[in-house]
Every structure is written in structure tokens, then in C-alpha cells.
Design a protein around this motif. Structure first.
Motif, PDB file in Angstrom:
ATOM      1  N   MET A 133      44.200  -7.718 -38.500  1.00 47.50           N
ATOM      2  CA  MET A 133      42.948  -7.725 -39.355  1.00 47.50           C
ATOM      3  C   MET A 133      42.388  -6.376 -39.757  1.00 47.50           C
ATOM      4  SD  MET A 133      42.282 -10.920 -39.808  1.00 47.50           S
ATOM      5  CE  MET A 133      40.425 -11.383 -39.883  1.00 47.50           C
ATOM      6  N   ASP A 134      42.665  -5.370 -38.464  1.00 50.97           N
ATOM      7  CA  ASP A 134      42.126  -4.022 -39.098  1.00 50.97           C
ATOM      8  C   ASP A 134      42.873  -3.362 -40.103  1.00 50.97           C
ATOM      9  OD1 ASP A 134      39.798  -4.253 -37.180  1.00 50.97           O
ATOM     10  OD2 ASP A 134      41.235  -3.548 -35.668  1.00 50.97           O
ATOM     11  N   LYS A 135      44.069  -3.579 -39.981  1.00 50.03           N
ATOM     12  CA  LYS A 135      44.973  -2.955 -40.887  1.00 50.03           C
ATOM     13  C   LYS A 135      44.929  -3.653 -42.258  1.00 50.03           C
ATOM     14  CE  LYS A 135      49.815  -1.883 -42.087  1.00 50.03           C
ATOM     15  NZ  LYS A 135      51.264  -1.963 -41.474  1.00 50.03           N
ATOM     16  N   ALA A 136      44.729  -4.951 -42.461  1.00 48.21           N
ATOM     17  CA  ALA A 136      44.453  -5.680 -43.530  1.00 48.21           C
ATOM     18  C   ALA A 136      42.924  -5.242 -44.180  1.00 48.21           C
ATOM     19  CB  ALA A 136      44.122  -7.038 -43.331  1.00 48.21           C
ATOM     20  N   ILE A 137      42.159  -5.013 -43.517  1.00 47.67           N
ATOM     21  CA  ILE A 137      40.735  -4.138 -44.143  1.00 47.67           C
ATOM     22  C   ILE A 137      41.053  -3.125 -44.612  1.00 47.67           C
ATOM     23  CG2 ILE A 137      38.575  -3.467 -43.551  1.00 47.67           C
ATOM     24  CD1 ILE A 137      38.324  -6.046 -41.498  1.00 47.67           C
ATOM     25  N   GLU A 138      41.772  -2.256 -43.999  1.00 44.99           N
ATOM     26  CA  GLU A 138      41.962  -1.039 -44.232  1.00 44.99           C
ATOM     27  C   GLU A 138      42.855  -0.889 -45.768  1.00 44.99           C
ATOM     28  OE1 GLU A 138      44.905   2.481 -42.901  1.00 44.99           O
ATOM     29  OE2 GLU A 138      43.924   1.746 -41.472  1.00 44.99           O
ATOM     30  N   ILE A 139      43.950  -1.694 -45.768  1.00 45.52           N
ATOM     31  CA  ILE A 139      44.745  -1.869 -47.035  1.00 45.52           C
ATOM     32  C   ILE A 139      43.961  -2.402 -48.157  1.00 45.52           C
ATOM     33  CG2 ILE A 139      46.859  -2.804 -47.964  1.00 45.52           C
ATOM     34  CD1 ILE A 139      47.373  -0.422 -46.053  1.00 45.52           C
ATOM     35  N   LEU A 140      43.263  -3.476 -48.066  1.00 46.77           N
ATOM     36  CA  LEU A 140      42.657  -3.910 -49.076  1.00 46.77           C
ATOM     37  C   LEU A 140      41.314  -3.292 -49.734  1.00 46.77           C
ATOM     38  CD1 LEU A 140      42.314  -7.652 -47.494  1.00 46.77           C
ATOM     39  CD2 LEU A 140      43.768  -6.770 -49.460  1.00 46.77           C
ATOM     40  N   GLN A 141      40.775  -2.509 -48.757  1.00 41.93           N
ATOM     41  CA  GLN A 141      39.771  -1.500 -49.355  1.00 41.93           C
ATOM     42  C   GLN A 141      40.356  -0.396 -49.940  1.00 41.93           C
ATOM     43  OE1 GLN A 141      37.538  -0.693 -45.749  1.00 41.93           O
ATOM     44  NE2 GLN A 141      35.856  -2.113 -46.498  1.00 41.93           N
ATOM     45  N   ALA A 142      41.474   0.245 -49.576  1.00 44.92           N
ATOM     46  CA  ALA A 142      42.303   1.291 -50.257  1.00 44.92           C
ATOM     47  C   ALA A 142      42.630   0.816 -51.476  1.00 44.92           C
ATOM     48  CB  ALA A 142      43.391   1.873 -49.161  1.00 44.92           C
ATOM     49  N   ALA A 143      43.027  -0.560 -51.784  1.00 45.82           N
ATOM     50  CA  ALA A 143      43.647  -0.929 -52.786  1.00 45.82           C
ATOM     51  C   ALA A 143      42.545  -1.525 -53.914  1.00 45.82           C
ATOM     52  CB  ALA A 143      44.445  -2.319 -52.800  1.00 45.82           C
ATOM     53  N   GLY A 144      41.160  -1.111 -53.368  1.00 44.52           N
ATOM     54  CA  GLY A 144      39.976  -1.309 -54.114  1.00 44.52           C
ATOM     55  C   GLY A 144      39.398  -2.899 -54.408  1.00 44.52           C
ATOM     56  N   PHE A 145      39.879  -3.469 -53.352  1.00 47.92           N
ATOM     57  CA  PHE A 145      39.324  -4.978 -53.219  1.00 47.92           C
ATOM     58  C   PHE A 145      37.870  -4.875 -52.425  1.00 47.92           C
ATOM     59  CE2 PHE A 145      43.817  -6.047 -53.706  1.00 47.92           C
ATOM     60  CZ  PHE A 145      43.578  -6.802 -54.718  1.00 47.92           C
ATOM     61  N   THR A 146      36.853  -5.680 -52.794  1.00 47.93           N
ATOM     62  CA  THR A 146      35.645  -5.895 -52.290  1.00 47.93           C
ATOM     63  C   THR A 146      35.903  -7.035 -51.141  1.00 47.93           C
ATOM     64  OG1 THR A 146      34.651  -5.532 -54.388  1.00 47.93           O
ATOM     65  CG2 THR A 146      33.355  -6.810 -52.624  1.00 47.93           C
ATOM     66  N   ILE A 147      35.617  -6.353 -49.817  1.00 43.72           N
ATOM     67  CA  ILE A 147      35.489  -7.195 -48.669  1.00 43.72           C
ATOM     68  C   ILE A 147      34.074  -7.470 -48.514  1.00 43.72           C
ATOM     69  CG2 ILE A 147      36.102  -7.317 -46.406  1.00 43.72           C
ATOM     70  CD1 ILE A 147      38.483  -6.874 -48.164  1.00 43.72           C
ATOM     71  N   LEU A 148      33.702  -8.712 -48.294  1.00 48.24           N
ATOM     72  CA  LEU A 148      32.268  -9.350 -48.334  1.00 48.24           C
ATOM     73  C   LEU A 148      32.165  -9.408 -46.642  1.00 48.24           C
ATOM     74  CD1 LEU A 148      32.439 -12.168 -50.952  1.00 48.24           C
ATOM     75  CD2 LEU A 148      31.649  -9.842 -51.259  1.00 48.24           C
ATOM     76  N   THR A 149      31.033  -9.295 -46.322  1.00 44.02           N
ATOM     77  CA  THR A 149      30.373  -9.695 -44.844  1.00 44.02           C
ATOM     78  C   THR A 149      30.090 -10.936 -44.999  1.00 44.02           C
ATOM     79  OG1 THR A 149      28.032  -9.334 -45.502  1.00 44.02           O
ATOM     80  CG2 THR A 149      29.459  -7.268 -44.753  1.00 44.02           C
ATOM     81  N   GLY A 150      29.728 -11.811 -43.627  1.00 44.33           N
ATOM     82  CA  GLY A 150      29.477 -12.971 -43.444  1.00 44.33           C
ATOM     83  C   GLY A 150      27.946 -13.607 -44.223  1.00 44.33           C
ATOM     84  N   GLU A 151      27.268 -12.363 -44.271  1.00 47.04           N
ATOM     85  CA  GLU A 151      25.930 -12.719 -45.059  1.00 47.04           C
ATOM     86  C   GLU A 151      26.129 -12.902 -46.500  1.00 47.04           C
ATOM     87  OE1 GLU A 151      26.286 -10.053 -42.702  1.00 47.04           O
ATOM     88  OE2 GLU A 151      25.206 -11.287 -41.070  1.00 47.04           O
ATOM     89  N   GLN A 152      26.874 -12.093 -46.909  1.00 47.68           N
ATOM     90  CA  GLN A 152      27.342 -11.940 -48.249  1.00 47.68           C
ATOM     91  C   GLN A 152      27.810 -13.362 -48.855  1.00 47.68           C
ATOM     92  OE1 GLN A 152      29.369  -8.335 -48.371  1.00 47.68           O
ATOM     93  NE2 GLN A 152      27.983  -7.472 -49.876  1.00 47.68           N
ATOM     94  N   VAL A 153      28.965 -13.866 -47.964  1.00 45.10           N
ATOM     95  CA  VAL A 153      29.556 -14.950 -48.204  1.00 45.10           C
ATOM     96  C   VAL A 153      28.380 -16.272 -48.309  1.00 45.10           C
ATOM     97  CG1 VAL A 153      31.140 -16.692 -47.471  1.00 45.10           C
ATOM     98  CG2 VAL A 153      31.602 -14.366 -47.526  1.00 45.10           C
ATOM     99  N   CYS A 154      27.643 -16.454 -47.260  1.00 48.03           N
ATOM    100  CA  CYS A 154      26.742 -17.266 -47.181  1.00 48.03           C
ATOM    101  C   CYS A 154      25.428 -17.110 -48.350  1.00 48.03           C
ATOM    102  CB  CYS A 154      25.953 -17.216 -45.806  1.00 48.03           C
ATOM    103  SG  CYS A 154      27.093 -17.849 -44.333  1.00 48.03           S
ATOM    104  N   ALA A 155      25.536 -16.031 -48.870  1.00 42.54           N
ATOM    105  CA  ALA A 155      24.386 -15.789 -49.949  1.00 42.54           C
ATOM    106  C   ALA A 155      25.086 -16.420 -51.307  1.00 42.54           C
ATOM    107  CB  ALA A 155      23.758 -14.302 -50.047  1.00 42.54           C
ATOM    108  N   LEU A 156      26.282 -16.604 -51.391  1.00 44.28           N
ATOM    109  CA  LEU A 156      26.743 -17.034 -52.857  1.00 44.28           C
ATOM    110  C   LEU A 156      26.400 -18.289 -53.055  1.00 44.28           C
ATOM    111  CD1 LEU A 156      30.504 -15.500 -52.243  1.00 44.28           C
ATOM    112  CD2 LEU A 156      28.587 -14.516 -53.772  1.00 44.28           C
TER     113      LEU A 156
END
Length: 143
Positions: free
Chosen positions: A120-143
Motif C-alpha cells: 500500500m505504501d509503495k502504491a501511494i508513492e507511485i500513484l502520487q508521483a504519476a499525478g493521480f489524486t488520492i482521496l482521504t476517507g472524508e473526501q470519499v464520504c463527501a462525494l
């Protein structure tokens, strides 16, 4: 950057899913995303809800086996190739997708992809470096 998800183990028989959703509704717990995987005898219901601890407690009190895990919510444009772009980035990094599911925002502009990776840690790092937006739980629940 991780989202808490509850996993409910349930018998694969008529009415069990309705029972779970009724319990959550009675407690005013909103389901934001879900996935059901089943076998002949049992299923695993994965849920992202707005009140994780309350949902977990309510379901346990009603005899369900409930676990809690972390997943990653990735926001992508709701268009052809959105999922492919995420999978291409993680494939290059050698990450394994354990499971995933998705939902579309109310606006229809973006989709949210829910992932569980082997690292999971590597995935977050890779996805953020690739420019993807990673949402928090609060952000998901606010959608």
C-alpha cells in the motif's frame, strides 16, 4: 491517504444483504461504495461508509463477523482509459492489485477507484508521483 473499509462475512443466502443494509440504515450510516464477492457458501461484503466504527459495532451486535482494512481511493476522469492509466502506472512498479471496485461521482466528471494493493505504501508513492489524486476517507464520504 488511506480509506478505512469494513469487510463483512455473510452466508450466501437470501436476505442476508438486506439485513446488513437495514441495520446500517437504522443507524443512519451512509454507504458510499460497496463490493460483494461470493462463493457457493459465503460472501464478503466490502463497504466504505461514513461512520466506520458505528457500522462495525452495529453489525457485530447483530452477529456478523466484521473486519476493517485500509484501501486507496484514486480519482480519475470518468472516461475511457481512466482505469487503464492507473493500472499501467502500478504495473510498471511491479505492484499487485489484490482487489478493486469503483464508483462514479454524482457530477459524472470523475470516477473513484478503490484499490487494495500488496504494498500500500509503495502504491501511494507511485500513484502520487504519476499525478493521480488520492482521496482521504472524508473526501470519499463527501462525494
Amino acid at each position: 491517504m488511506r480509506v478505512e473499509q469494513i469487510a463483512v462475512f455473510l452466508e450466501n443466502k437470501s436476505g442476508r444483504l438486506a439485513e446488513i443494509t437495514s441495520i446500517l440504515a437504522e443507524k443512519n450510516i451512509n454507504i458510499r461504495a460497496l463490493s460483494v464477492a461470493d462463493t457457493a457458501d459465503f460472501g464478503i461484503l466490502r463497504l466504505i461508509v461514513d461512520k466506520v466504527e458505528e457500522a462495525k459495532q452495529a453489525l457485530k451486535e447483530n452477529g456478523f463477523t466484521v473486519g476493517k482494512t485500509n484501501v486507496i481511493a484514486v480519482e480519475v476522469p470518468d472516461q475511457a482509459g481512466g482505469l487503464a492509466s492507473v493500472l499501467k502506472a502500478v504495473e510498471k512498479a511491479g505492484l499487485n492489485v489484490e482487489y478493486m471496485y469503483a464508483f462514479v461521482n454524482k457530477s459524472g466528471e470523475n470516477a473513484v477507484l478503490i484499490f487494495r494493493f500488496d504494498d500500500m505504501d509503495k502504491a501511494i508513492e507511485i500513484l502520487q508521483a504519476a499525478g493521480f489524486t488520492i482521496l482521504t476517507g472524508e473526501q470519499v464520504c463527501a462525494l
